[in-house]
Write an enzyme that holds these catalytic residues in place. Structure first.
Site, PDB file in Angstrom:
ATOM      1  N   ARG A 183       1.026  -1.539  -0.397  1.00 27.44           N
ATOM      2  CA  ARG A 183       0.126  -0.089  -0.141  1.00 27.44           C
ATOM      3  C   ARG A 183       0.799   0.965   0.348  1.00 27.44           C
ATOM      4  O   ARG A 183       1.875   0.831   0.579  1.00 27.44           O
ATOM      5  CB  ARG A 183      -1.180   0.072   1.767  1.00 27.44           C
TER       6      ARG A 183
ATOM      7  N   HIS B 119      -2.662  11.175   1.004  1.00 30.27           N
ATOM      8  CA  HIS B 119      -2.272  10.903   2.153  1.00 30.27           C
ATOM      9  C   HIS B 119      -1.365  12.613   2.557  1.00 30.27           C
ATOM     10  O   HIS B 119      -0.255  11.905   2.359  1.00 30.27           O
ATOM     11  CB  HIS B 119      -0.875   9.582   1.986  1.00 30.27           C
TER      12      HIS B 119
ATOM     13  N   GLU C  85      -6.977   8.604   6.269  1.00 34.82           N
ATOM     14  CA  GLU C  85      -7.263   8.906   8.203  1.00 34.82           C
ATOM     15  C   GLU C  85      -7.625  10.648   7.700  1.00 34.82           C
ATOM     16  O   GLU C  85      -7.101  11.487   8.123  1.00 34.82           O
ATOM     17  CB  GLU C  85      -6.574   8.895   8.818  1.00 34.82           C
TER      18      GLU C  85
ATOM     19  N   ASN D 162      -7.364   2.102   9.937  1.00 32.69           N
ATOM     20  CA  ASN D 162      -6.218   2.226  10.121  1.00 32.69           C
ATOM     21  C   ASN D 162      -6.122   1.983  12.082  1.00 32.69           C
ATOM     22  O   ASN D 162      -6.817   3.268  12.912  1.00 32.69           O
ATOM     23  CB  ASN D 162      -5.204   3.875  10.613  1.00 32.69           C
TER      24      ASN D 162
ATOM     25  N   TYR E  51      -4.208   1.663  16.064  1.00 33.71           N
ATOM     26  CA  TYR E  51      -2.519   2.225  16.332  1.00 33.71           C
ATOM     27  C   TYR E  51      -3.050   1.902  18.512  1.00 33.71           C
ATOM     28  O   TYR E  51      -1.970   0.877  18.524  1.00 33.71           O
ATOM     29  CB  TYR E  51      -1.695   3.220  16.221  1.00 33.71           C
TER      30      TYR E  51
ATOM     31  N   GLU F 149      -3.474   0.026   8.700  1.00 33.70           N
ATOM     32  CA  GLU F 149      -2.126   0.343   9.059  1.00 33.70           C
ATOM     33  C   GLU F 149      -2.445   0.193  11.040  1.00 33.70           C
ATOM     34  O   GLU F 149      -3.628   0.054  10.876  1.00 33.70           O
ATOM     35  CB  GLU F 149      -2.361   1.729   9.326  1.00 33.70           C
TER      36      GLU F 149
HETATM   37  C1  GBH Z   1      -0.626   7.534  10.868  1.00 35.97           C
HETATM   38  O1  GBH Z   1      -1.144   8.190  11.676  1.00 35.97           O
HETATM   39  C2  GBH Z   1      -0.301   7.915   9.254  1.00 35.97           C
HETATM   40  O2  GBH Z   1      -1.279   7.392   8.519  1.00 35.97           O
HETATM   41  C3  GBH Z   1       1.296   7.513   9.157  1.00 35.97           C
HETATM   42  O3  GBH Z   1       1.679   8.651   7.914  1.00 35.97           O
HETATM   43  C4  GBH Z   1       2.145   7.678  10.166  1.00 35.97           C
HETATM   44  O4  GBH Z   1       3.352   6.960   9.750  1.00 35.97           O
HETATM   45  C5  GBH Z   1       1.291   6.704  11.489  1.00 35.97           C
HETATM   46  O5  GBH Z   1       0.016   6.472  11.500  1.00 35.97           O
HETATM   47  C6  GBH Z   1       2.414   6.437  12.670  1.00 35.97           C
HETATM   48  O6  GBH Z   1       1.762   7.725  13.203  1.00 35.97           O
HETATM   49  O7  GBH Z   1       3.258  13.592  17.828  1.00 35.97           O
HETATM   50  O8  GBH Z   1       1.744  13.100  19.581  1.00 35.97           O
HETATM   51  O9  GBH Z   1       1.261  14.815  18.446  1.00 35.97           O
HETATM   52  C7  GBH Z   1      -2.177   8.531  12.747  1.00 35.97           C
HETATM   53  C8  GBH Z   1      -2.064   8.851  13.547  1.00 35.97           C
HETATM   54  C9  GBH Z   1      -1.544  10.956  13.522  1.00 35.97           C
HETATM   55  C10 GBH Z   1      -0.987   9.325  14.994  1.00 35.97           C
HETATM   56  C11 GBH Z   1      -0.619  12.254  14.317  1.00 35.97           C
HETATM   57  C12 GBH Z   1      -0.015  10.631  15.953  1.00 35.97           C
HETATM   58  C13 GBH Z   1       0.696  13.070  15.913  1.00 35.97           C
HETATM   59  C14 GBH Z   1       0.515  12.749  17.895  1.00 35.97           C
HETATM   60  N1  GBH Z   1      -0.613   9.372  14.208  1.00 35.97           N
HETATM   61  N2  GBH Z   1      -0.133  11.494  15.179  1.00 35.97           N
HETATM   62  S1  GBH Z   1       1.883  14.237  18.406  1.00 35.97           S
END
Ligand code: GBH
Length: 507
Positions: A98, A143, A188, A328, A330, A400
């Site tokens: 992807r 993206h 997202e 996605n 996490y 993701e």
């Molecule tokens: C994804 O975002 C993205 O799609 C991808 O591009 C990214 O590399 C990956 O996850 C890992 O982060 O730094 O404390 O301000 C997941 C959602 C958006 C969560 C940005 C963390 C920043 C938090 N992410 N967010 S902070």
């Protein structure tokens, strides 16, 4: 011990651990892959006719907003190293990869009047190289790297973005749709809208929460839906592909039983905003959100809700506009709302004030380098279960899932994360969740937005000191590979990382 016991009591009526299976068969039929995104890996930010995106603008601004003043100017140099990238996909034995397209590389004016042959050639090369080895491209149209020119005209807050995006999508389907069969419109929308327009954590850092984030949400959903219908009406008969969207959905768990309603509202505001209009029976933004934002807006002296309305035609247009739900996922958070939440807790108006809940991470949850990313596999199970029951069991692609570490090849914490999360996913699959694909974020280390290169998500490590951006397999790459080869999750498998990771026959 006491803390653990209390936590256990709080979760007694919902799932708070996963059934750990020491060895577990992975059902045939779930596709496995990895993901990246254009700005995070490509580099070549101004080469061969590419124009400026909002991330080029942001990373080049002073004072530099990114940790260590990192930029994506070179990133992983994938623009020049796509052959090595595909070699890694083969080493891992993946079903698909992807990746996303850079709008400004394909359409330097932002519009369809000028197609940049060189940019098109790069994606043709990448796609053809993958298909040679039977690795399916799964392509994200957007993206996060919006053309700066469109940003200057308001970006996702300008309703004209619907036309700008569908025109770009049309060009992309025409150029690559003969070979690409899996499409994601937007990666997202919650992050694009909330973090980019509401908050100050992604480009363009508008920081206008309570207005701009909601305008963005409406426009992005309409743009997505129009693109979906355009593909269905004009391309799918000949090209035969599928189109969906990738929505970020973390799990929001009630701190205790009496906080169930608060947790449900957090889910509706955080991802219901995007999932409900497309996947629920009635469509539209979640009812609780429409009511809350309208009530608050009037209280605050506005003449109408700050959350824009969809017309009845738009509700119908958006409803059902996805062949599958890309998720996605996490991490998880605990939610509560009690006396500590007052009218001063959040700035007003704001998205957080509208949502009106408090959240935190349980102190027993392990985390890695990214402070927001705690290891909570049962949250993944709870999310999948909820999506199955609330939205009539849609086909799900996990687009993701992954974990960050510092530099270093011995990444046992990442291995542990992947095993536990995939185990939790399979629990949901056993109970009927229709998961069709799983995607590890990420194939290799890359530009982690405002965190720069310090937070590493890769199965492969990238050497940023080396002009060639040499990639080396981490221990997790060996483990992921073995899992896919044997189609079996095995908590005890220890790879011999002194041996090189090589391409197996047939890949
Ligand atoms: C994804 O975002 C993205 O799609 C991808 O591009 C990214 O590399 C990956 O996850 C890992 O982060 O730094 O404390 O301000 C997941 C959602 C958006 C969560 C940005 C963390 C920043 C938090 N992410 N967010 S902070």
């Amino acid at each position: 011990m006491r803390v653990l016991f209390l936590a256990w009591v709080a979760f007694a009526d919902c799932k708070s651990s996963v059934n750990r299976h020491e060895i577990r068969k992975i059902p045939d039929g779930i596709l496995f892959g990895t993901a990246t995104a254009s700005y995070q890996v490509e580099g070549a930010w101004n080469e061969d006719g590419k124009s400026e995106s909002i991330w080029d603008r942001l990373t080049h601004s002073t004072p530099c907003p990114v940790k260590n003043c990192d930029t994506g100017d070179i990133a992983d140099d994938s623009y020049h190293q796509y052959e090595r990238d595909v070699e890694m996909l083969r080493e891992l034995g993946l079903d698909f990869y992807r990746f996303s397209l850079s709008w400004t590389r394909i359409l330097p004016t932002s519009f369809p009047d000028k197609i940049n042959e060189k940019g098109v050639e790069y994606y043709n090369n990448l796609i053809d190289e993958m298909l040679k080895y039977n690795i399916q491209p799964m392509v994200t149209l957007y993206h996060w790297d919006l053309p700066q020119k469109l940003q200057d005209m308001g970006g996702w807050t300008n309703p004209h973005v619907v036309d700008w995006f569908t025109d770009y999508a049309r060009i992309v389907f025409e150029l690559f749709g003969d070979r690409v069969k899996y499409w994601f419109t937007i990666n997202e929308p919650r992050e694009v809208c909330y973090e980019g327009y509401g908050g100050p954590s992604l480009a363009p850092l508008y920081n206008m929460t309570g207005y701009a984030d909601y305008m963005c949400a409406k426009n992005i959903l309409v743009a997505h839906a129009k693109t979906y219908h355009m593909y269905k009406n004009e391309f799918s008969k000949i090209q035969g592909g599928t189109v969906g969207i990738a929505i970020s959905a973390n799990w929001f768990e009630a701190e205790s039983e009496k906080e169930a309603e608060a947790a449900e509202e957090a889910r509706q505001f955080e991802w219901g905003t995007y999932i409900n209009p497309i996947f629920s029976k009635n469509g539209d933004f979640p009812a609780v959100m429409k009511e809350r934002v309208a009530a608050k807006s009037f209280e605050q002296g506005f003449f109408r809700s700050r959350l824009p309305e969809f017309s009845p035609e738009e509700v119908e247009l958006i409803k059902g506009s996805s062949d599958f739900l890309g998720i996605n996922h996490y991490t998880s958070k605990l939610i509560y709302r009690n006396a500590s939440l007052t009218s001063d807790t959040y700035p007003s108006p704001s998205f957080y004030d509208d949502m009106g809940v408090m959240s935190y991470y349980d102190s027993t949850w392990e985390s890695g380098v990214s402070s927001w990313l705690k290891i909570v596999p049962w949250g993944f199970y709870n999310l999948l279960t909820k999506l199955r029951t609330d939205y009539d069991n849609p086909p799900i692609y996990i687009t993701e899932n992954g974990f960050s570490t510092y530099e270093g090849l011995e990444d046992d914490s990442r291995i542990s994360y992947y095993r536990q999360y995939i185990d939790a996913m399979l629990d949901a699959v056993d109970e009927g969740s229709d998961v069709r694909a799983y995607t590890a974020w990420s194939l290799m280390d890359n530009f982690e937005w405002l965190q720069g290169y310090a937070n590493r998500f890769g199965l492969y490590e990238v050497d940023y000191e080396d002009p060639k951006r040499t990639r080396t397999a981490r221990k997790s790459a060996y483990v992921y590979k073995e899992m896919l080869r044997t189609r079996q999750l095995d908590y005890h498998y220890e790879p011999d990382t002194t041996l090189p990771i090589t391409i197996d026959e047939g890949h």
